[in-house]
Design a protein around this motif. Structure first.
Motif, mmCIF file in Angstrom:
data_model
loop_
_atom_site.group_PDB
_atom_site.id
_atom_site.type_symbol
_atom_site.label_atom_id
_atom_site.label_comp_id
_atom_site.label_asym_id
_atom_site.label_seq_id
_atom_site.Cartn_x
_atom_site.Cartn_y
_atom_site.Cartn_z
ATOM 1 N N GLY A 33 -23.875 39.567 -45.869
ATOM 2 C CA GLY A 33 -23.936 40.623 -46.880
ATOM 3 C C GLY A 33 -23.180 40.312 -48.154
ATOM 4 O O GLY A 33 -23.004 41.193 -49.008
ATOM 5 N N ARG A 34 -22.742 39.064 -48.316
ATOM 6 C CA ARG A 34 -21.958 38.708 -49.517
ATOM 7 C C ARG A 34 -22.824 38.137 -50.631
ATOM 8 O O ARG A 34 -22.365 37.987 -51.758
ATOM 9 N N LEU A 35 -24.059 37.777 -50.311
ATOM 10 C CA LEU A 35 -25.007 37.347 -51.327
ATOM 11 C C LEU A 35 -26.283 38.169 -51.181
ATOM 12 O O LEU A 35 -26.786 38.334 -50.062
ATOM 13 N N SER A 36 -26.805 38.646 -52.306
ATOM 14 C CA SER A 36 -28.014 39.468 -52.219
ATOM 15 C C SER A 36 -29.075 39.090 -53.242
ATOM 16 O O SER A 36 -30.183 39.618 -53.202
ATOM 17 N N ASP A 37 -28.747 38.179 -54.163
ATOM 18 C CA ASP A 37 -29.756 37.783 -55.154
ATOM 19 C C ASP A 37 -29.615 36.296 -55.476
ATOM 20 O O ASP A 37 -28.622 35.653 -55.142
ATOM 21 N N LYS A 38 -30.621 35.784 -56.183
ATOM 22 C CA LYS A 38 -30.691 34.353 -56.448
ATOM 23 C C LYS A 38 -29.585 33.888 -57.386
ATOM 24 O O LYS A 38 -29.030 32.800 -57.215
ATOM 25 N N GLU A 39 -29.234 34.722 -58.353
ATOM 26 C CA GLU A 39 -28.186 34.337 -59.310
ATOM 27 C C GLU A 39 -26.853 34.120 -58.598
ATOM 28 O O GLU A 39 -26.140 33.137 -58.848
ATOM 29 N N ALA A 40 -26.519 35.019 -57.678
ATOM 30 C CA ALA A 40 -25.271 34.873 -56.933
ATOM 31 C C ALA A 40 -25.326 33.638 -56.033
ATOM 32 O O ALA A 40 -24.315 32.945 -55.847
ATOM 33 N N ALA A 41 -26.501 33.357 -55.497
ATOM 34 C CA ALA A 41 -26.651 32.183 -54.650
ATOM 35 C C ALA A 41 -26.437 30.902 -55.449
ATOM 36 O O ALA A 41 -25.809 29.946 -54.958
ATOM 37 N N TYR A 42 -26.952 30.861 -56.688
ATOM 38 C CA TYR A 42 -26.742 29.690 -57.544
ATOM 39 C C TYR A 42 -25.247 29.460 -57.788
ATOM 40 O O TYR A 42 -24.753 28.326 -57.722
ATOM 41 N N GLN A 43 -24.526 30.515 -58.074
ATOM 42 C CA GLN A 43 -23.098 30.388 -58.330
ATOM 43 C C GLN A 43 -22.370 29.894 -57.080
ATOM 44 O O GLN A 43 -21.460 29.049 -57.152
ATOM 45 N N PHE A 44 -22.806 30.385 -55.923
ATOM 46 C CA PHE A 44 -22.183 29.959 -54.668
ATOM 47 C C PHE A 44 -22.398 28.468 -54.444
ATOM 48 O O PHE A 44 -21.489 27.747 -53.995
ATOM 49 N N VAL A 45 -23.603 27.957 -54.746
ATOM 50 C CA VAL A 45 -23.891 26.536 -54.558
ATOM 51 C C VAL A 45 -23.008 25.692 -55.470
ATOM 52 O O VAL A 45 -22.473 24.648 -55.059
ATOM 53 N N LYS A 46 -22.824 26.136 -56.709
ATOM 54 C CA LYS A 46 -21.955 25.392 -57.628
ATOM 55 C C LYS A 46 -20.553 25.257 -57.062
ATOM 56 O O LYS A 46 -19.930 24.184 -57.113
ATOM 57 N N GLU A 47 -20.040 26.340 -56.510
ATOM 58 C CA GLU A 47 -18.693 26.313 -55.944
ATOM 59 C C GLU A 47 -18.650 25.462 -54.673
ATOM 60 O O GLU A 47 -17.674 24.741 -54.429
ATOM 61 N N THR A 48 -19.710 25.508 -53.898
ATOM 62 C CA THR A 48 -19.762 24.743 -52.650
ATOM 63 C C THR A 48 -19.763 23.248 -52.916
ATOM 64 O O THR A 48 -19.070 22.478 -52.244
ATOM 65 N N LEU A 49 -20.544 22.819 -53.911
ATOM 66 C CA LEU A 49 -20.638 21.395 -54.204
ATOM 67 C C LEU A 49 -19.300 20.800 -54.619
ATOM 68 O O LEU A 49 -19.013 19.632 -54.355
ATOM 69 N N SER A 50 -18.466 21.604 -55.236
ATOM 70 C CA SER A 50 -17.166 21.098 -55.701
ATOM 71 C C SER A 50 -16.142 20.965 -54.584
ATOM 72 O O SER A 50 -15.105 20.335 -54.756
ATOM 73 N N THR A 51 -16.438 21.551 -53.419
ATOM 74 C CA THR A 51 -15.449 21.543 -52.327
ATOM 75 C C THR A 51 -15.927 20.796 -51.085
ATOM 76 O O THR A 51 -15.237 20.819 -50.066
ATOM 77 N N MET A 52 -17.104 20.138 -51.141
ATOM 78 C CA MET A 52 -17.625 19.463 -49.951
ATOM 79 C C MET A 52 -16.770 18.248 -49.604
ATOM 80 O O MET A 52 -16.032 17.713 -50.428
ATOM 81 N N SER A 53 -16.866 17.792 -48.359
ATOM 82 C CA SER A 53 -16.035 16.717 -47.810
ATOM 83 C C SER A 53 -16.028 15.498 -48.721
ATOM 84 O O SER A 53 -17.049 15.097 -49.276
#
Length: 808
Positions: free
Chosen positions: A421-441
């Motif tokens: 329930g923390r993501l509900s639209d595509k724009e928020a998902a894009y922002q989440f991916v940006k943050e995820t890519l910066s913290t991957m192993s």
């Protein structure tokens, strides 16, 4: 009245009017006397098969040899059998001969008295020549005549006895029971398919718990499912399992099911099948433990189900349920996303039933069951898994991420946030991916990282034969510390740089194989590639090739490796594939000898053209070897790919449990396989053509080299080609006149086309220098490519042909 019964009565009238005796026979009579609706209405008659056919011109004589004619009508069919006496049963299934006889003699040839009854279909009179009516009334299951004679005629009757006792609740007559126990070893003569069908009926019957007991007490279970015996005496912690050992628990759980579908009944039977292999004593907690018994149990269950030749769908469903049955322990701690994924499985309605009977047959604690039932109601308002916010195309196009495992990992994390329930639209998902890519192993996973390159230069192809501790060998030979070796191989596997980690087999010793060249219309080329890569498990390396000029064989664009199980035909399988993909022609090129067989792309990238061994390569033969069942069990457990969690020092522990042997015995059998030249190498297979996440490729050019050398000098020539370090594969294969009579072939990989051609030029020069003339030579370049291990299972081969041969 059912349509089938109406057909039987109409047919009986016609036979009777023609002057013949005709009765209902067997199960139809038994079931009606028990107050049940018969499944089939078979007729027995004095009419000979030719006379039956004359009265019913549209009948089917498929069973005429045994006096059986099939009469059809209104979507139904019935069997009409002439009264007969059977001769000897040399094959343990069918009589070698028959003689047409009387109703009295016909009844004597049947299995049990309750199945030896006749009934007049018109007057409903019961005709009893074997005492079946009295046994029905007394609820007794009794073999007709001498029980041992009946079971020796057809050993499947042993299982039928258990089935009838289970489904009717009848007691087995003492002499019949003694004969079942004495004749139990005869069941080994019966095909797995026939055993499977009878066992399936027992395990879904209402009194299936009693059926299991009878199978065990009779000794029959030992003949086809000995793993169940290991459940007896396998003690469990009394605070969790006051009911007793694993067998008692399993039997009670089975009994608590209510009209289960077959996969559920099998899953309950096998849910704890891994406990005997995983039982340990926890001295600190002073209790027994069964760590990973769910995972090991799923693997054992798969082995059993394949042995009994269950369908792929049944195997998949049962092993999936067994592998997940312990997760119910943690449902109350699961995050919403994880719980929804857990509950979204197609088998979940059966899994929750498995959990219910698992609880009720042990300590009776239902808290997790009740929790899930409540969640089913809570989540019913919307789909468990909603439509995805992002797709793989979004990640490739908008974030320039190369296709591979990384995309799946990111999409999984996006879906988790969506389910929570923390993501509900595509724009928020894009922002989440940006943050995820910066913290991957940040563990390096590229093949050219200095440490990874050291590891891969060894792990790709230098660990030969069977090794008890392959990762320590890799560490020693590469000079990289063991824990770092494990960490890096695991990371490269998860990143998709390494495609798979496994112990290879010399499949040429286990199955018939060939390199196959296919000629197709250009417009069908890619569809044919897709079919062989995705839908034919017997085609391994599938590649579209081209040549630099229109020369001999250049019209054969699709190349595959093909293996079929022992006893099957490469030609037959090729013909089916030819029809399925619309090929115009195919050429089989089996290997007469093997001179080089490896990969080692990282190690070979820096080789200088002409680098070679001091002596010619020895030729390995391709003679198929015979293996014992134990050797097959170990081999099948050994060859499966290692998952990331198995990249550990003791990587064979679970595989020994899957094979059903001790670790010491597992090593002994593996060494025997090694001595039989069945074991290849332990290898980390790189994704050598497809780019990594950063766009790097291990190699880019794949050259299949062809040489035609004089007849009689193939072994010598292959040895000279195979001694060159650049060769990942080198074979003696006959291409025939359409390929310039090529007889020596080899493969070289490289990142530069010119460098690959330099390697070939060096080999050409060497052949000339040792006095081997070459009358034809060519290079076929690899393009679109897919590599997968070839299947060698006879069962899967049969299932594949049942599905596809008629579509060809």
């Amino acid at each position: 009245m059912s349509n089938q019964k109406e057909l039987a009565i109409r047919s009986a009238h016609i036979l009777r009017e023609a002057g013949h005796v005709v009765y209902f026979a067997g199960g139809a009579v038994r079931d009606q006397l028990l107050g049940q609706t018969p499944k089939d209405y078979d007729l027995a008659t004095s009419a000979r098969p030719d006379e039956v056919q004359a009265l019913f011109p549209k009948s089917d004589a498929i069973g005429k040899h045994f006096g059986v004619i099939i009469i059809k009508g209104e979507g139904e069919m019935i069997e009409v059998a002439t009264f007969r006496t059977d001769g000897s049963y040399k094959d343990g299934r069918r009589p070698d001969s028959i003689e047409f006889s009387s109703p009295e003699n016909d009844a004597q040839r049947r299995d049990f008295t309750i199945n030896g009854l006749f009934q007049d279909p018109l007057t409903r009179e019961i005709i009893d020549h074997v005492g079946g009516r009295a046994d029905l009334d007394s609820k007794i299951l009794r073999a007709i005549g001498n029980p041992k004679d009946r079971f020796e005629e057809d050993a499947l009757r042993l299982l039928r006895a258990i089935r009838f006792a289970t489904t009717t609740g009848f007691k087995i007559e003492p002499q019949t029971w003694i004969a079942i126990q004495e004749c139990a070893p005869l069941l080994s003569q019966i095909s797995p398919e026939r055993i499977r069908d009878e066992f399936s009926r027992i395990i879904i019957a209402r009194d299936r718990g009693r059926g299991l007991d009878l199978l065990v007490e009779s000794g029959l279970i030992t003949e086809f499912l000995p793993e169940v015996i290991d459940l007896q005496g396998c003690e469990q912690p009394p605070q969790w399992h006051p009911e007793g050992d694993v067998y008692v628990h399993t039997r009670i759980a089975l009994s608590l099911l209510d009209s289960p579908p077959l996969p559920l009944a099998l899953a309950v039977l096998f849910h704890d099948i891994g406990k005997p292999a995983t039982q340990t004593w926890d001295a600190e907690a002073e209790r027994l433990r069964f760590n990973s018994h769910d995972k090991v149990g799923a693997q054992i269950a798969e082995r059993i189900l394949r042995r009994l030749r269950y369908s792929n769908q049944t195997i998949e469903d049962v092993t999936f349920m067994v592998s997940r049955h312990m997760r119910f322990m943690h449902v109350r701690e699961m995050r919403t996303a994880k719980l929804k994924r857990f509950m979204s499985a197609e088998t979940f309605s059966m899994e929750i039933e498995l959990h219910r009977v698992d609880c009720d047959s042990s300590n009776g604690l239902r808290q997790n069951y009740d929790f899930v039932r409540n969640k089913i109601e809570d989540f019913a308002k919307e789909p468990l898994i909603p439509k995805a916010l992002l797709t793989g195309h979004d990640l490739i196009h908008d974030f320039e991420i190369a296709p591979g495992p990384k995309i799946g990992k990111i999409l999984h994390e996006v879906q988790t946030e969506q389910l929570e329930g923390r993501l509900s639209d595509k724009e928020a998902a894009y922002q989440f991916v940006k943050e995820t890519l910066s913290t991957m192993s940040n563990i390096p996973t590229e093949h050219d990282d200095p440490i990874n390159a050291k590891i891969l230069s060894v792990s790709e192809d230098l660990v030969s034969g069977f090794q008890q501790d392959p990762f320590s060998i890799i560490a020693k030979e590469s000079g990289v510390e063991l824990n770092l070796v494990l960490e890096r191989i695991r990371a490269m596997l998860e990143a998709g740089v390494i495609r798979r980690v496994r112990q290879t087999m010399l499949a040429t010793k286990l199955a018939h194989g060939a390199l196959v060249a296919w000629r197709l219309p250009e417009e069908k080329l890619n569809d044919a590639f897709d079919f062989m890569a995705k839908k034919d498990p017997f085609s391994g390396h599938v590649v579209i090739r081209s040549t630099d000029g229109q020369i001999s064989g250049s019209s054969y664009r699709l190349w595959t490796t093909l293996k079929v199980p022992q006893g099957e035909s490469l030609e037959e399988h090729g013909e089916v594939l030819k029809r399925l993909v619309g090929a115009e022609e195919f050429i089989l090129m089996p290997a007469n000898g093997v001179f080089a067989l490896g990969v080692g792309h990282v190690r070979r990238k820096g080789l200088e053209p002409g680098a070679k061994l001091d002596v010619p390569a020895e030729m390995m033969t391709t003679t198929v070897v015979d293996l014992t069942q134990e050797e097959w069990d170990v081999l099948l457990a050994l060859k499966e790919e290692l998952g990331p969690d198995e990249i550990i020092v003791n990587c064979w522990d679970n595989r020994a449990k899957i094979a059903g042997v001790t670790l010491e015995r597992f090593f002994e059998v593996a060494r025997t396989l090694d001595n039989k030249k069945v074991i290849g190498r332990f290898s980390t297979f790189l994704e050598h053509v497809k780019p990594s996440d950063t766009g790097k490729r291990v190699t880019r050019f794949n050259g299949l080299f062809h040489w035609a050398v004089p007849k009689g000098r193939e072994m010598e020539s292959g040895g000279e080609v195979g001694r060159h370090h650049c060769m990942t594969h080198a074979y003696w294969r006959e291409g025939g006149p359409k390929f310039g009579d090529v007889n020596i072939m080899g493969v070289v990989h490289g990142t530069e086309k010119d460098k690959v051609l330099e390697h070939k030029a060096a080999i050409d020069q060497h052949l000339e220098s040792v006095g081997i003339p070459v009358s034809y030579t060519n290079v076929f370049w690899g393009g679109r490519s897919e590599i997968k291990p070839s299947e060698i299972s006879p069962k899967i081969y049969r299932e594949w042909h049942e599905k596809w041969a008629n579509k060809a």
